[in-house]
Design an enzyme around this catalytic site. Sequence first.
Site, PDB file in Angstrom:
ATOM      1  N   GLY A 146       0.820  -1.201   0.000  1.00 29.25           N
ATOM      2  CA  GLY A 146       0.000   0.000   0.000  1.00 29.25           C
ATOM      3  C   GLY A 146       0.851   1.247   0.000  1.00 29.25           C
ATOM      4  O   GLY A 146       2.038   1.204  -0.350  1.00 29.25           O
TER       5      GLY A 146
ATOM      6  N   LYS B  51      -0.374  -9.056 -11.015  1.00 26.93           N
ATOM      7  CA  LYS B  51      -1.658  -9.702 -11.230  1.00 26.93           C
ATOM      8  C   LYS B  51      -2.817  -8.916 -10.648  1.00 26.93           C
ATOM      9  O   LYS B  51      -3.862  -8.777 -11.261  1.00 26.93           O
ATOM     10  CB  LYS B  51      -1.608 -11.104 -10.620  1.00 26.93           C
ATOM     11  CG  LYS B  51      -2.879 -11.925 -10.833  1.00 26.93           C
ATOM     12  CD  LYS B  51      -3.039 -12.274 -12.284  1.00 26.93           C
ATOM     13  CE  LYS B  51      -4.273 -13.115 -12.531  1.00 26.93           C
ATOM     14  NZ  LYS B  51      -4.573 -13.156 -13.988  1.00 26.93           N
TER      15      LYS B  51
HETATM   16  O1  M6R Z   1      -8.578  -8.811 -11.365  1.00 24.36           O
HETATM   17  P1  M6R Z   1      -9.305  -8.057 -12.412  1.00 24.36           P
HETATM   18  O2  M6R Z   1     -10.102  -8.937 -13.343  1.00 24.36           O
HETATM   19  O3  M6R Z   1     -10.150  -6.945 -11.884  1.00 24.36           O
HETATM   20  O4  M6R Z   1      -8.169  -7.380 -13.301  1.00 24.36           O
HETATM   21  C1  M6R Z   1      -8.501  -6.497 -14.333  1.00 24.36           C
HETATM   22  C2  M6R Z   1      -7.317  -6.246 -15.231  1.00 24.36           C
HETATM   23  O5  M6R Z   1      -6.268  -5.681 -14.517  1.00 24.36           O
HETATM   24  C3  M6R Z   1      -6.813  -7.533 -15.879  1.00 24.36           C
HETATM   25  O6  M6R Z   1      -7.803  -8.148 -16.626  1.00 24.36           O
HETATM   26  C4  M6R Z   1      -5.595  -7.230 -16.780  1.00 24.36           C
HETATM   27  O7  M6R Z   1      -5.994  -6.455 -17.865  1.00 24.36           O
HETATM   28  C5  M6R Z   1      -4.953  -8.537 -17.231  1.00 24.36           C
HETATM   29  N1  M6R Z   1      -3.544  -8.508 -16.988  1.00 24.36           N
HETATM   30  C6  M6R Z   1      -5.155  -8.808 -18.669  1.00 24.36           C
HETATM   31  O8  M6R Z   1      -4.553  -9.986 -19.067  1.00 24.36           O
END
Ligand code: M6R
Length: 666
Positions: free
Chosen positions: A148, A661
């Site tokens: 954070g 991630k």
């Molecule tokens: O965890 P989330 O589905 O909210 O994440 C959203 C995006 O950050 C995520 O889909 C990102 O675009 C990926 N790395 C795409 O492969």
Amino acid sequence: MSMLSIGGSALLLVPRNGLFVERDILRPIRRAPATLVGMCGIVGYVGNSSRRADAGHSALDVVLEGLRRLEYRGYDSAGVAVVADGTIAARKKSGKLTNLLAELESDPLPTSLTGIGHTRWATHGGPTDQNAHPHLADGGRLAMIHNGIIENFAELKQELLEKGVTFTSETDTEVAAALLGDIFRNQLNGESSNLTKAMQLACQRLEGAFTLLAVHADQPDVVVAARRNSPLVVGLGEGENFLGSDVSGFIDHTRRAVELGQDQIVTITADSVEITDFFGAPAQGKEYHVDWDPASAEKGGFSSFMEKEIHDQPDAVAQTLLGRSDLNGQLTLSELRIDPELLKKVDKIIVLACGTAAYAGLVAKYAIENWCRIPTEVELAHEFRYRDPIVDAKTLVVSISQSGETMDTLMAVRYAREQGAKTISICNTNGSTIPRESDAVLYTHAGPEIAVASTKAFLAQITAAYLLGLYLAQLRGNIFSGQIKDVLADLGKVPAKIQEILDGAGPLRELARSMKDEKSVLFLGRHVGFPVALEGALKLKEIAYIHAEGFAAGELKHGPIALIDEGQPVFVVVPSPRGRDSLHAKVVSNIQEIRARGARTLVIAEEGDETVRAYAEHVFYVPQTPTLLMPLLTTVPLQIFAAELAKAKGYDVDQPRNLAKSVTVE
Ligand code: M6R
């Protein structure tokens, strides 16, 4: 207030109207700061000596195992601290976890039963050894790790400097550690050696968003953690307890997890878990069972998690469909605990998400509008709340998030609730913040997604969105039940069709390897093929670092066609030639237009579509399925292409540069 025993651990519980309810939903919505928040992985462990003797659980082993599983959250640097022989021993190293392991090999830590560990995605101070966590304070007797950002760190640092504290890093974390150390040593007024109390007092002074974990040599059997707007989960063991940014941090040891609410402090020992708020009032957590096993978070013989997760997709779709319809083909989404009468009155749907999840939302829009006749907008969550959107009690907000922790999406959902909207979360992570703060949740059952590039979560999100659309249509009587049954039957056939694509991907992989030196690849699609083109481009950008753009094919002549030059590779997602109002002919014309200008056309088409052959350098066929469901198939070749190409370039497919991630960045 009562003390409940949960299998060897003790939780302090405060019943609220006799219900064991989620605290965040009941309390006034707290506006999170507009801030950068780190996206690090955090692990904490305390065991007892018999536990260690029985199972070989030294704190260091447990913490390192947790860090290995959490490394996908951030991989700029890593560090650990253990409490042993009345002192704190710590090691930290910039770079990936392997660097830390090498350091531990050459300079081992003493055996211990209490430890913390951190894997970092740098926000505050570059990824150096010095800035890596843990940070030490109180003369080296206290160690802290942090996810954070402490917004008032400058003011606190000044205060501490005036007291003679010295700092060795550029991080805000070291300031938080020093504050905690100062409170522990100098401000406890007769409650010496009470790290929990010190953490409560420290958190009262901290502004921003944070998860903090601390250990102190004076209290060797305790890890104390605090959480505000940043993830933290407790794992309950027998004679040992765990902390993690998410359950991957301890999934090898227990499937029993406890969700913490905002602004809570948890103190774990080997035999107890006690939760309070920042002012010391006892608070409650909510226990849940983690329904995936550790093996599902392993590569299972594949070269990368991404490859494995691409191959998990038949199962991810099947699991997401499982148990959600009855024998008569009626949708039974019993988990959607929103009054059906309210859902019938909804006059607008807004889908909120980021990245790949937003592309799943775009696919959902085509299906929901078609089946339910409800106007559906899809908006990037970070844009939504800053444009004064029109949201009221008849608006249904559907958020989509794999992690359930994406800060942009969380903030948008909170804003929508403040405006009176009903919120449904489509999410893959049990117990995460977004579903907890939504009125209802429809979980995707894709299993853990470890690779930064989202694959199986995308298909599971689309599947869940279809189910939601069909359910709303069923509830509102927009389509006949026979039609719903037919769509469900078609969805049921999708997993086997994905498997067919996976099994026949050899030529596509060969093409990907041959294209490893390309500088730019374009992607075209139309109707539901448009979000697929966007997703294909995103996959290539994020893991192969190749410039890639997705366009709606109809938009070509409004500008992008100027990019076409001799040899420019263009993937084209061609719609089915079947059906009365097929866009097939229009997209085939688009292919001809770009070929005439020198493009290399790489076509994804439906089996049996022979007409495209004449215009394509390569055609990759996918099995037939109704148009609205097509993204569940046409996306798969584009995922395989990106993964194979990135691998051919020698890149780390699972941990691409600059990314993490779980994007808890606003
Ligand atoms: O965890 P989330 O589905 O909210 O994440 C959203 C995006 O950050 C995520 O889909 C990102 O675009 C990926 N790395 C795409 O492969």
